[in-house]
Design a protein around this motif. Structure first.
Motif, PDB file in Angstrom:
ATOM      1  N   GLU A   1       0.841  -1.205   0.000  1.00 20.33           N
ATOM      2  CA  GLU A   1       0.000   0.000   0.000  1.00 20.33           C
ATOM      3  C   GLU A   1       0.877   1.257   0.000  1.00 20.33           C
ATOM      4  OE1 GLU A   1      -3.168   2.348   2.880  1.00 20.33           O
ATOM      5  OE2 GLU A   1      -2.656   0.254   3.297  1.00 20.33           O
ATOM      6  N   PRO A   2       0.772   2.099  -1.014  1.00 17.67           N
ATOM      7  CA  PRO A   2       1.600   3.308  -1.060  1.00 17.67           C
ATOM      8  C   PRO A   2       1.356   4.201   0.153  1.00 17.67           C
ATOM      9  CG  PRO A   2       0.561   2.903  -3.185  1.00 17.67           C
ATOM     10  CD  PRO A   2      -0.068   1.951  -2.217  1.00 17.67           C
ATOM     11  N   ASP A   3       2.429   4.759   0.685  1.00 19.81           N
ATOM     12  CA  ASP A   3       2.372   5.700   1.814  1.00 19.81           C
ATOM     13  C   ASP A   3       1.764   5.086   3.074  1.00 19.81           C
ATOM     14  OD1 ASP A   3       3.481   7.996   0.440  1.00 19.81           O
ATOM     15  OD2 ASP A   3       1.591   8.098  -0.661  1.00 19.81           O
ATOM     16  N   SER A   4       1.857   3.782   3.237  1.00 25.87           N
ATOM     17  CA  SER A   4       1.283   3.157   4.437  1.00 25.87           C
ATOM     18  C   SER A   4       2.074   3.565   5.672  1.00 25.87           C
ATOM     19  CB  SER A   4       1.272   1.634   4.293  1.00 25.87           C
ATOM     20  OG  SER A   4       2.589   1.150   4.093  1.00 25.87           O
ATOM     21  N   ARG A   5       1.368   3.630   6.800  1.00 23.79           N
ATOM     22  CA  ARG A   5       1.957   3.996   8.088  1.00 23.79           C
ATOM     23  C   ARG A   5       1.455   3.005   9.131  1.00 23.79           C
ATOM     24  NH1 ARG A   5       4.411   6.369   4.926  1.00 23.79           N
ATOM     25  NH2 ARG A   5       4.829   8.595   4.706  1.00 23.79           N
ATOM     26  N   LEU A   6       2.360   2.191   9.661  1.00 22.64           N
ATOM     27  CA  LEU A   6       1.964   1.090  10.532  1.00 22.64           C
ATOM     28  C   LEU A   6       2.793   1.097  11.803  1.00 22.64           C
ATOM     29  CD1 LEU A   6       0.427  -1.634  11.001  1.00 22.64           C
ATOM     30  CD2 LEU A   6       2.317  -2.750   9.768  1.00 22.64           C
ATOM     31  N   ILE A   7       2.124   0.891  12.943  1.00 27.89           N
ATOM     32  CA  ILE A   7       2.788   0.730  14.236  1.00 27.89           C
ATOM     33  C   ILE A   7       2.486  -0.676  14.740  1.00 27.89           C
ATOM     34  CG2 ILE A   7       2.926   1.529  16.627  1.00 27.89           C
ATOM     35  CD1 ILE A   7       1.911   4.260  15.592  1.00 27.89           C
ATOM     36  N   LEU A   8       3.533  -1.435  15.060  1.00 23.90           N
ATOM     37  CA  LEU A   8       3.391  -2.783  15.598  1.00 23.90           C
ATOM     38  C   LEU A   8       3.809  -2.789  17.059  1.00 23.90           C
ATOM     39  CD1 LEU A   8       4.986  -4.858  12.688  1.00 23.90           C
ATOM     40  CD2 LEU A   8       2.552  -4.546  13.153  1.00 23.90           C
ATOM     41  N   SER A   9       2.896  -3.183  17.929  1.00 28.58           N
ATOM     42  CA  SER A   9       3.178  -3.234  19.362  1.00 28.58           C
ATOM     43  C   SER A   9       2.865  -4.628  19.875  1.00 28.58           C
ATOM     44  CB  SER A   9       2.329  -2.190  20.101  1.00 28.58           C
ATOM     45  OG  SER A   9       2.415  -2.363  21.501  1.00 28.58           O
ATOM     46  N   MET A  10       3.861  -5.235  20.545  1.00 28.17           N
ATOM     47  CA  MET A  10       3.668  -6.567  21.100  1.00 28.17           C
ATOM     48  C   MET A  10       4.646  -6.746  22.250  1.00 28.17           C
ATOM     49  SD  MET A  10       3.374 -10.208  19.039  1.00 28.17           S
ATOM     50  CE  MET A  10       5.114 -10.513  18.744  1.00 28.17           C
TER      51      MET A  10
END
Length: 262
Positions: A24-33
């Motif tokens: 996905e262009p320009d995607s912004r993802l935060i992964l918390s675990m």
């Protein structure tokens, strides 16, 4: 490539999110675990390697709370390519093969690493990974340090992103005002995937668990923790640390009688 890998439901979900972010262009993802459950190995080592097999011209930046930590990820990916060159169809340039900066032979793609606060001047970035921007509670509790991380992102990190480049933050939550919290408040398209160690949703309020667990159920551990071991870890961590690091729900520290701000 690594037969020791234990694929858990949480890591399967992270895989899906990373692939979606890549596409996905320009995607912004935060992964918390929870810590030590494989999220950094998956997101900062195997994911960039996979991404380079999809696009050999992909210029990847990896940042962490200090340059040495980020450099270790660059070295690991480089060594994986060297070890499995024939399987992957990738080769490192002989004249640009440092741990902190290397490039694929015959292509523009490669990895550059830096500490949060370090320079990225003159380096266009097609994908950015920020893995653990905060080292420990002392840094997280420092407003000066949190401001420094935020300013690095707004003034340096975000400024180097090429059009369409995904940005992904991988972390355990130390503080209610750290980078992830500020990004979510910034209204710039950031999305959070938080996988709590123990399902704590309320079905009565229409809440769901990302792994489809029942309330109170612990995650399948990549390290093989049993339910009894999770219970021991929860007791040892204490309510505040458990809520932030293991559940991904940091809250402002308040006193039982007098608020801490007083």
């Amino acid at each position: 490539l690594d037969p020791r890998t234990k694929q858990t439901p949480a890591l399967e979900l992270i895989d899906q999110e990373l692939v979606a972010a890549f596409r996905e262009p320009d995607s912004r993802l935060i992964l918390s675990m929870a810590p030590q459950e494989g999220k950094s190995q998956r997101a900062s080592r195997w994911f960039p390697l996979w991404a380079l097999t999809q696009n050999k011209n992909l210029r990847i930046a990896i940042a962490s709370y200090e340059a040495g930590v980020a450099r270790r990820w660059g070295r690991a990916i480089r060594d994986d390519i060297t070890t499995h060159a024939s399987t992957l169809g990738l080769k490192i340039r002989d004249d640009l093969a440092a741990q902190h900066e290397w490039q694929l032979d015959g292509h523009d793609g490669g990895v550059y690493t830096a500490g949060v606060g370090g320079a990225l001047t003159g380096r266009p970035v097609d994908m950015m990974l920020i893995d653990d921007p905060v080292k420990d509670p002392a840094q997280a509790d420092s407003g000066v340090y949190r401001d420094r991380v935020w300013e690095w992102w707004t003034d340096t990190g975000a400024a180097r992103l090429a059009p369409g480049a995904p940005a992904i933050v991988i972390l355990t939550r130390w503080h209610h005002d750290e980078l992830a919290a500020r990004l979510l408040k910034s209204d710039t398209g950031w999305r959070l995937l938080n996988i709590p160690a123990q399902a704590d949703h309320d079905p009565g309020k229409g809440e769901t668990d990302p792994l489809g667990r029942d309330p109170g159920e612990y995650m399948v551990s990549a390290r093989g923790r049993t339910q009894a071991q999770w219970e021991l870890r929860k007791a040892a961590a204490g309510p505040k640390t458990w809520a932030s690091l293991y559940q991904g729900r940091p809250s402002p520290q308040t006193g039982g009688v007098f608020p801490a701000t007083w």
